[in-house]
Design a protein around this motif. Structure first.
Motif, PDB file in Angstrom:
ATOM      1  N   VAL A   1      -3.590   4.552 -11.922  1.00 52.06           N
ATOM      2  CA  VAL A   1      -2.204   4.979 -12.146  1.00 52.06           C
ATOM      3  C   VAL A   1      -1.912   5.055 -13.645  1.00 52.06           C
ATOM      4  O   VAL A   1      -1.311   6.020 -14.130  1.00 52.06           O
ATOM      5  N   LEU A   2      -2.327   4.038 -14.401  1.00 48.62           N
ATOM      6  CA  LEU A   2      -2.101   4.050 -15.842  1.00 48.62           C
ATOM      7  C   LEU A   2      -2.839   5.202 -16.514  1.00 48.62           C
ATOM      8  O   LEU A   2      -2.327   5.835 -17.448  1.00 48.62           O
TER       9      LEU A   2
ATOM     10  N   ARG B   1       2.432   8.005  -7.568  1.00 48.43           N
ATOM     11  CA  ARG B   1       3.127   6.889  -6.901  1.00 48.43           C
ATOM     12  C   ARG B   1       2.492   5.580  -7.336  1.00 48.43           C
ATOM     13  O   ARG B   1       1.271   5.435  -7.399  1.00 48.43           O
ATOM     14  N   ILE B   2       3.340   4.578  -7.642  1.00 51.85           N
ATOM     15  CA  ILE B   2       2.862   3.272  -8.089  1.00 51.85           C
ATOM     16  C   ILE B   2       2.744   2.356  -6.874  1.00 51.85           C
ATOM     17  O   ILE B   2       3.757   1.993  -6.258  1.00 51.85           O
TER      18      ILE B   2
ATOM     19  N   LEU C   1       3.248  -6.585 -12.160  1.00 54.92           N
ATOM     20  CA  LEU C   1       2.585  -5.578 -12.974  1.00 54.92           C
ATOM     21  C   LEU C   1       2.877  -4.178 -12.450  1.00 54.92           C
ATOM     22  O   LEU C   1       3.159  -3.248 -13.226  1.00 54.92           O
ATOM     23  N   ALA C   2       2.808  -4.000 -11.117  1.00 60.17           N
ATOM     24  CA  ALA C   2       3.102  -2.690 -10.529  1.00 60.17           C
ATOM     25  C   ALA C   2       4.534  -2.270 -10.823  1.00 60.17           C
ATOM     26  O   ALA C   2       4.807  -1.102 -11.136  1.00 60.17           O
ATOM     27  N   THR C   3       5.484  -3.229 -10.733  1.00 56.03           N
ATOM     28  CA  THR C   3       6.882  -2.920 -11.047  1.00 56.03           C
ATOM     29  C   THR C   3       7.040  -2.525 -12.512  1.00 56.03           C
ATOM     30  O   THR C   3       7.792  -1.592 -12.843  1.00 56.03           O
TER      31      THR C   3
ATOM     32  N   THR D   1       8.437   1.014 -14.113  1.00 61.38           N
ATOM     33  CA  THR D   1       9.432   1.124 -15.183  1.00 61.38           C
ATOM     34  C   THR D   1       8.912   1.998 -16.318  1.00 61.38           C
ATOM     35  O   THR D   1       9.634   2.829 -16.880  1.00 61.38           O
ATOM     36  N   LEU D   2       7.634   1.800 -16.630  1.00 63.52           N
ATOM     37  CA  LEU D   2       7.024   2.627 -17.659  1.00 63.52           C
ATOM     38  C   LEU D   2       7.009   4.100 -17.250  1.00 63.52           C
ATOM     39  O   LEU D   2       7.293   4.987 -18.064  1.00 63.52           O
ATOM     40  N   ARG D   3       6.690   4.365 -15.968  1.00 66.47           N
ATOM     41  CA  ARG D   3       6.669   5.761 -15.494  1.00 66.47           C
ATOM     42  C   ARG D   3       8.044   6.405 -15.644  1.00 66.47           C
ATOM     43  O   ARG D   3       8.168   7.556 -16.087  1.00 66.47           O
ATOM     44  N   CYS D   4       9.085   5.666 -15.268  1.00 65.53           N
ATOM     45  CA  CYS D   4      10.445   6.206 -15.399  1.00 65.53           C
ATOM     46  C   CYS D   4      10.779   6.488 -16.862  1.00 65.53           C
ATOM     47  O   CYS D   4      11.429   7.499 -17.181  1.00 65.53           O
ATOM     48  N   ALA D   5      10.329   5.589 -17.749  1.00 69.06           N
ATOM     49  CA  ALA D   5      10.593   5.803 -19.173  1.00 69.06           C
ATOM     50  C   ALA D   5       9.858   7.035 -19.687  1.00 69.06           C
ATOM     51  O   ALA D   5      10.387   7.792 -20.509  1.00 69.06           O
ATOM     52  N   VAL D   6       8.628   7.244 -19.199  1.00 69.52           N
ATOM     53  CA  VAL D   6       7.864   8.429 -19.602  1.00 69.52           C
ATOM     54  C   VAL D   6       8.554   9.703 -19.120  1.00 69.52           C
ATOM     55  O   VAL D   6       8.634  10.711 -19.839  1.00 69.52           O
ATOM     56  N   VAL D   7       9.071   9.660 -17.886  1.00 66.68           N
ATOM     57  CA  VAL D   7       9.799  10.819 -17.355  1.00 66.68           C
ATOM     58  C   VAL D   7      11.024  11.120 -18.216  1.00 66.68           C
ATOM     59  O   VAL D   7      11.288  12.271 -18.584  1.00 66.68           O
ATOM     60  N   GLU D   8      11.785  10.072 -18.554  1.00 67.85           N
ATOM     61  CA  GLU D   8      12.993  10.272 -19.356  1.00 67.85           C
ATOM     62  C   GLU D   8      12.640  10.753 -20.762  1.00 67.85           C
ATOM     63  O   GLU D   8      13.307  11.629 -21.320  1.00 67.85           O
TER      64      GLU D   8
END
Length: 467
Positions: free
Chosen positions: A223-224, A235-236, A248-250, A254-261
């Motif tokens: 995923v990373l 999907r995480i 860690l998965a959570t 959060t990191l994925r959402c930040a990357v999207v934003e």
């Protein structure tokens, strides 16, 4: 049965660990020998690249075993011949190996002394070979070499005369004994510690615990990796877990959402930058447009009012441009306009700005760097008139146009935008009336009705045919 299985696993692991330790030590020694030989080959290649008068002896495996030369290497004569000092050659080899390299020379007693190292230092160090049967090997040697008071694992590439006499050599280090042995001992201690920890754990419990603990790691690693490749739709998994891996998965989610934003904000920023550029630049030539030029002119007027700068304003109008559109079409006219911008740009200083105001009208804001604004304006105006007068070519058809330029000075000819624009436009009118393909400087009393009166207008032009 449990005790028997655990004892068997521990015994097998102990035997395997002992064998692994032995293999690691031998493998590391072989790796040092391999690296030493390779670094010596690299050093010889660097030497041959500079000292072209040397030759090499190669064995059946294609390895250089010694360097042969008819004259000394690294002395004053070789420096004069090649233009390179020994330190230059050694630095080239050291940059490729990442380790120290020395050039050594043989003395009358058969010993070896350093001439220089890769930093241009280290001269006068004594080199001995405690592991060699010969005091000074005459073939490629890899092993421990004493360099002054230190010991290195290194490769020695001898340099022989045509008669086989040892003249010196190259010593390419793999590392000092202190550093190499410290790294080996640290590896051995780490491996021993890992063996003790593993032996202290139950094989069955460890298998179950490791299976549960580490099964999600490859998935989360994947995923990373996907996120690193900007794949934000992945999907995480394992977010429902309550242990550390769930946390860690959570965190990864959060990191994925930040990357999207961040991607969304970047796209907005890029779009805003594009729109900003389009709003202030001409879409055909890429030059600043009328609105942008007006803003730059206002800023220049403010700097002028503060007493920090002076400027020349030039209004330019192309001559015979309508004929190009009428005879060759608007595509040819567009190509000419683009070429005009490309010809004017190299003639300007870094602080000068050229803009397209519309149609075949251009403007130039020239920052005055010296004490004579008129001379600077004339110099650039002559260059522009000459550059535009050179024939263009469109689809194999020659195109000849010219440019007329009107010039006013800031603040000499006005301290307000409307005034300097009006006076530059008046000077442009005079240049047109004087025969086109020229420039005119605004002078007090200049009017359109007396444009031809030399007492009222001062013009300086270059006819297009003489440009």
């Amino acid at each position: 049965m449990t005790i028997f299985v655990l004892a068997s696993v521990m015994l097998a692991y102990a035997l395997g660990s002992g064998t692994g330790l032995l293999i690691m030590v031998r493998g590391q020694s072989r790796q040092w020998e391999h690296d030493a030989g390779l670094y010596a080959q690299v050093a010889s290649t660097a030497l041959r690249g500079i000292y072209t008068f040397v030759s090499v002896h190669i064995d059946r495996d294609g390895r250089v075993t010694w360097i042969e030369t008819g004259r000394p290497v690294g002395n004053d004569q070789s420096i004069v011949t090649t233009g390179f000092t020994p330190a230059d050659v050694l630095a080239l080899a050291s940059a490729q190996t990442g380790q120290d390299v020395w050039l050594v020379t043989a003395d009358e007693a058969g010993g070896l002394t350093s001439v220089s190292d890769s930093q241009g230092q280290g001269a006068g160090l004594r080199f001995t070979f405690p592991d060699s049967a010969d005091q000074t090997p005459k073939r490629l040697f890899t092993g421990w070499i004493e360099v002054g008071s230190s010991t290195y694992f290194a490769g020695f590439m001898p340099i022989l005369s045509r008669e086989g006499r040892l003249m010196g050599g190259l010593v390419a280090s793999v590392g000092s004994a202190e550093a190499l042995l410290a790294a080996r001992n640290q590896a051995l201690r780490t491996l021993a510690l890992l063996m003790m920890v593993t032996l202290a754990a139950s094989a069955l419990v460890a298998a179950i615990a490791l299976r549960r603990a580490f099964r999600p790691i490859p998935a989360l690693t994947g995923v990373l990796t996907a996120l690193a490749g900007n794949d934000t739709g992945v999907r995480i998994p394992f977010q429902e877990r309550t242990d550390e891996l769930g946390q860690l998965a959570t965190a990864i989610e959060t990191l994925r959402c930040a990357v999207v934003e961040r991607g969304r904000l970047r796209r907005i920023s890029e779009h805003a930058a594009v729109m900003e550029h389009r709003a202030h630049h001409d879409s055909l030539t890429g030059l600043p447009n009328r609105a942008r030029f007006t803003a730059l002119l206002d800023a220049a007027m403010q700097r002028m009012a503060a007493g920090t700068a002076a400027y020349n304003l030039m209004l330019m109008d192309l001559d015979r441009f309508k004929e190009v559109n009428d005879t060759l079409g608007h595509a040819a006219g567009d190509a000419v306009l683009v070429e005009i911008g490309l010809r004017i740009a190299p003639l300007l200083a870094p602080d000068d700005v050229v803009a397209r105001l519309g149609g075949d009208e251009f403007a130039l804001l020239q920052r005055v760097d010296g004490s004579d604004p008129v001379e600077e304006a004339q110099r650039v105006a002559r260059a522009i008139v000459s550059a535009v007068a050179r024939p263009f070519a469109y689809a194999g058809t020659p195109v000849s146009i010219g440019v007329s330029i009107g010039i006013s000075g800031i603040p000499d000819d006005g301290a307000e935008r409307s005034v300097v624009l009006k006076r530059a436009d008046l000077a442009l009118y005079v240049a047109k009336k004087e025969g086109r393909g020229r420039f005119a400087l605004y002078r007090p009393g200049m009017t359109m009705r007396i444009a031809g009166d030399e007492a009222a207008a001062s013009t300086c032009g270059l006819p297009a045919k003489n440009a």
